[in-house]
Design a protein around this motif. Structure first.
Motif, PDB file in Angstrom:
ATOM      1  N   PRO A  69       0.529   9.295   3.852  1.00  0.00           N
ATOM      2  CA  PRO A  69      -0.744   9.216   3.135  1.00  0.00           C
ATOM      3  C   PRO A  69      -1.544   8.002   3.590  1.00  0.00           C
ATOM      4  O   PRO A  69      -0.981   6.930   3.822  1.00  0.00           O
ATOM      5  CB  PRO A  69      -0.313   9.073   1.668  1.00  0.00           C
ATOM      6  N   ALA A  70      -2.820   8.177   3.746  1.00  0.00           N
ATOM      7  CA  ALA A  70      -3.688   7.091   4.203  1.00  0.00           C
ATOM      8  C   ALA A  70      -4.512   6.550   3.044  1.00  0.00           C
ATOM      9  O   ALA A  70      -5.048   7.319   2.242  1.00  0.00           O
ATOM     10  CB  ALA A  70      -4.603   7.580   5.314  1.00  0.00           C
ATOM     11  N   PRO A  71      -4.627   5.240   2.929  1.00  0.00           N
ATOM     12  CA  PRO A  71      -5.469   4.674   1.878  1.00  0.00           C
ATOM     13  C   PRO A  71      -6.936   4.729   2.275  1.00  0.00           C
ATOM     14  O   PRO A  71      -7.276   4.962   3.439  1.00  0.00           O
ATOM     15  CB  PRO A  71      -4.985   3.219   1.826  1.00  0.00           C
ATOM     16  N   LEU A  72      -7.781   4.513   1.317  1.00  0.00           N
ATOM     17  CA  LEU A  72      -9.195   4.322   1.601  1.00  0.00           C
ATOM     18  C   LEU A  72      -9.387   2.919   2.164  1.00  0.00           C
ATOM     19  O   LEU A  72      -8.589   2.027   1.901  1.00  0.00           O
ATOM     20  CB  LEU A  72     -10.012   4.491   0.318  1.00  0.00           C
ATOM     21  N   ALA A  73     -10.413   2.712   2.939  1.00  0.00           N
ATOM     22  CA  ALA A  73     -10.648   1.398   3.532  1.00  0.00           C
ATOM     23  C   ALA A  73     -12.094   0.979   3.325  1.00  0.00           C
ATOM     24  O   ALA A  73     -13.012   1.788   3.487  1.00  0.00           O
ATOM     25  CB  ALA A  73     -10.322   1.425   5.022  1.00  0.00           C
ATOM     26  N   VAL A  74     -12.284  -0.274   2.934  1.00  0.00           N
ATOM     27  CA  VAL A  74     -13.628  -0.822   2.773  1.00  0.00           C
ATOM     28  C   VAL A  74     -13.680  -2.185   3.431  1.00  0.00           C
ATOM     29  O   VAL A  74     -12.672  -2.890   3.542  1.00  0.00           O
ATOM     30  CB  VAL A  74     -14.030  -0.955   1.284  1.00  0.00           C
ATOM     31  N   ALA A  75     -14.862  -2.563   3.892  1.00  0.00           N
ATOM     32  CA  ALA A  75     -15.058  -3.875   4.505  1.00  0.00           C
ATOM     33  C   ALA A  75     -15.206  -4.922   3.416  1.00  0.00           C
ATOM     34  O   ALA A  75     -16.048  -4.794   2.534  1.00  0.00           O
ATOM     35  CB  ALA A  75     -16.293  -3.846   5.405  1.00  0.00           C
ATOM     36  N   ALA A  76     -14.375  -5.946   3.474  1.00  0.00           N
ATOM     37  CA  ALA A  76     -14.477  -7.027   2.492  1.00  0.00           C
ATOM     38  C   ALA A  76     -13.801  -8.274   3.044  1.00  0.00           C
ATOM     39  O   ALA A  76     -12.727  -8.196   3.638  1.00  0.00           O
ATOM     40  CB  ALA A  76     -13.840  -6.631   1.158  1.00  0.00           C
ATOM     41  N   VAL A  98       0.837  -1.205   0.000  1.00  0.00           N
ATOM     42  CA  VAL A  98       0.000   0.000   0.000  1.00  0.00           C
ATOM     43  C   VAL A  98       0.870   1.252   0.000  1.00  0.00           C
ATOM     44  O   VAL A  98       0.652   2.183  -0.788  1.00  0.00           O
ATOM     45  CB  VAL A  98      -0.945  -0.006   1.220  1.00  0.00           C
ATOM     46  N   ARG A  99       1.876   1.299   0.866  1.00  0.00           N
ATOM     47  CA  ARG A  99       2.730   2.480   0.948  1.00  0.00           C
ATOM     48  C   ARG A  99       3.460   2.740  -0.368  1.00  0.00           C
ATOM     49  O   ARG A  99       3.569   3.885  -0.819  1.00  0.00           O
ATOM     50  CB  ARG A  99       3.741   2.317   2.084  1.00  0.00           C
ATOM     51  N   HIS A 100       3.960   1.683  -0.989  1.00  0.00           N
ATOM     52  CA  HIS A 100       4.715   1.869  -2.225  1.00  0.00           C
ATOM     53  C   HIS A 100       3.800   2.291  -3.380  1.00  0.00           C
ATOM     54  O   HIS A 100       4.216   3.057  -4.251  1.00  0.00           O
ATOM     55  CB  HIS A 100       5.482   0.587  -2.558  1.00  0.00           C
ATOM     56  N   LEU A 101       2.574   1.804  -3.386  1.00  0.00           N
ATOM     57  CA  LEU A 101       1.622   2.238  -4.409  1.00  0.00           C
ATOM     58  C   LEU A 101       1.264   3.709  -4.221  1.00  0.00           C
ATOM     59  O   LEU A 101       1.196   4.473  -5.194  1.00  0.00           O
ATOM     60  CB  LEU A 101       0.360   1.377  -4.348  1.00  0.00           C
ATOM     61  N   LEU A 102       1.033   4.120  -2.981  1.00  0.00           N
ATOM     62  CA  LEU A 102       0.706   5.523  -2.708  1.00  0.00           C
ATOM     63  C   LEU A 102       1.848   6.441  -3.143  1.00  0.00           C
ATOM     64  O   LEU A 102       1.620   7.514  -3.705  1.00  0.00           O
ATOM     65  CB  LEU A 102       0.399   5.709  -1.224  1.00  0.00           C
ATOM     66  N   ARG A 103       3.078   6.004  -2.897  1.00  0.00           N
ATOM     67  CA  ARG A 103       4.231   6.820  -3.286  1.00  0.00           C
ATOM     68  C   ARG A 103       4.339   6.952  -4.800  1.00  0.00           C
ATOM     69  O   ARG A 103       4.932   7.914  -5.309  1.00  0.00           O
ATOM     70  CB  ARG A 103       5.511   6.209  -2.720  1.00  0.00           C
ATOM     71  N   ARG A 116      -7.177   1.430  -2.321  1.00  0.00           N
ATOM     72  CA  ARG A 116      -8.326   1.015  -1.525  1.00  0.00           C
ATOM     73  C   ARG A 116      -7.940  -0.287  -0.815  1.00  0.00           C
ATOM     74  O   ARG A 116      -7.620  -1.275  -1.467  1.00  0.00           O
ATOM     75  CB  ARG A 116      -9.533   0.798  -2.438  1.00  0.00           C
ATOM     76  N   VAL A 117      -7.927  -0.273   0.499  1.00  0.00           N
ATOM     77  CA  VAL A 117      -7.602  -1.470   1.272  1.00  0.00           C
ATOM     78  C   VAL A 117      -8.896  -2.204   1.597  1.00  0.00           C
ATOM     79  O   VAL A 117      -9.800  -1.649   2.232  1.00  0.00           O
ATOM     80  CB  VAL A 117      -6.854  -1.125   2.568  1.00  0.00           C
TER      81      VAL A 117
END
Length: 321
Positions: free
Chosen positions: A62-69, A33-38, A44-45
């Protein structure tokens, strides 16, 4: 942190390529996630407990979006993939409990994710497996990993398989534990005679490799990468190298795999499951990247040596690792 429903991201994310990361709070997943944001991706996590995402990512990054799955829930998987350019399956399971079986997670869950990614029009799917995955293995974990690869490529023909060697990092269950034990045990029991060959790979290098696979624009995608570190060791050599970096010596003694399997059978019932029979099964076979498959060099990632991270772990001997 705001946790929106899938597909309801704000305008700041609409112009970015969105990648959904399943298992994005885990040892490897959060680094992906961190490397993708950079790299400028929208991320979306997809997590069973999205409220925990905020605790994983620091307030100054930077914070990712989060969804329940949950990978068992086809509707949640489909929603989490809606509108995504790419997807990463970094979900892992090392100990079975209840409905969380190796087949349910690594085969059925992986196939479900791949199938819905294809139906959602996802352009790139990265499936994280492991070196040694074998659908014909007698070990349940290794067999499920192999069957999962087959299921994913059948459901999503253009999927990219990522097979890391055993991963290490500052907060892992591999190198950190070895450093602790080398420091404290007067005699170190080895797996068998300590001749299993290993090519440990730094978890951050794996995360960067996955980000580069998703970010490639040259059309040079390969169906499978095996990612290993800069050096191949026998298990005994690895212990000796760790001890040398720590400025100490390690006395090793061989221990038959049968004894290890018996100990692991007991350890699986202990809190935290410090050792499993599937880990012992993995240690029976060499864990080395194939020379016939692309790896970190083909993705222009310079592999980090184990000794570099050992030095950071052992920098303050009086502090807990």
């Amino acid at each position: 942190m705001m946790i929106p429903a899938a597909g309801s991201e704000g305008s700041a994310f609409q112009h970015q390529r969105l990648v959904t990361v399943f298992g994005g709070t885990g040892f490897l997943g959060r680094r992906i996630v961190r490397h993708l944001l950079r790299r400028g991706f929208g991320v979306r996590v997809a997590a069973r407990h999205p409220e925990r995402v905020q605790a994983v990512f620091r307030s100054n990054e930077p914070a990712p979006l989060a969804v329940a799955a949950d990978v068992h829930d086809k509707w949640a998987v489909a929603a989490a993939l809606a509108g995504a350019f790419g997807a990463v399956n970094a979900v892992s399971l090392y100990v079975e409990h209840g409905r969380e079986s190796f087949d349910a997670v690594h085969v059925e869950g992986a196939a479900r994710l791949a199938r819905h990614a294809r139906e959602a029009g996802v352009e790139r799917l990265v499936h994280v497996s492991g070196i040694g995955a074998d659908p014909g293995s007698t070990a349940p974990y290794i067999r499920a990993r192999g069957r999962g690869e087959l299921a994913v490529t059948e459901a999503f023909g253009a999927a990219t398989l990522i097979r890391p060697a055993v991963m290490f990092g500052p907060d892992d269950a591999f190198l950190t534990r070895l450093v602790k034990l080398v420091r404290t045990l007067p005699v170190y029991p080895m797996f068998g005679r300590g001749q299993t060959r290993l090519q440990p790979v730094y978890v951050t290098d794996v995360a960067e490799a996955i980000a580069r696979v998703l970010d490639r624009s040259d059309g040079a995608d390969r169906p499978c990468y095996e990612l290993g570190g800069p050096r191949v060791y026998t298990y005994q050599e690895l212990l000796q190298s760790i001890a040398s970096e720590m400025g100490t010596r390690v006395r090793t003694v061989p221990m038959p795999f049968a004894v290890w399997m018996a100990l692991a059978g007991i350890a699986e019932f202990l809190p935290g499951t410090p050792l499993t029979r599937n880990q012992i099964a993995l240690m029976k076979h060499d864990n080395v990247a194939s020379a016939d498959l692309p790896g970190l060099p083909e993705l222009s990632v310079t592999p980090t040596a184990v000794e570099v991270i050992v030095a950071t772990l052992d920098m303050a001997r009086n502090q807990p690792i």
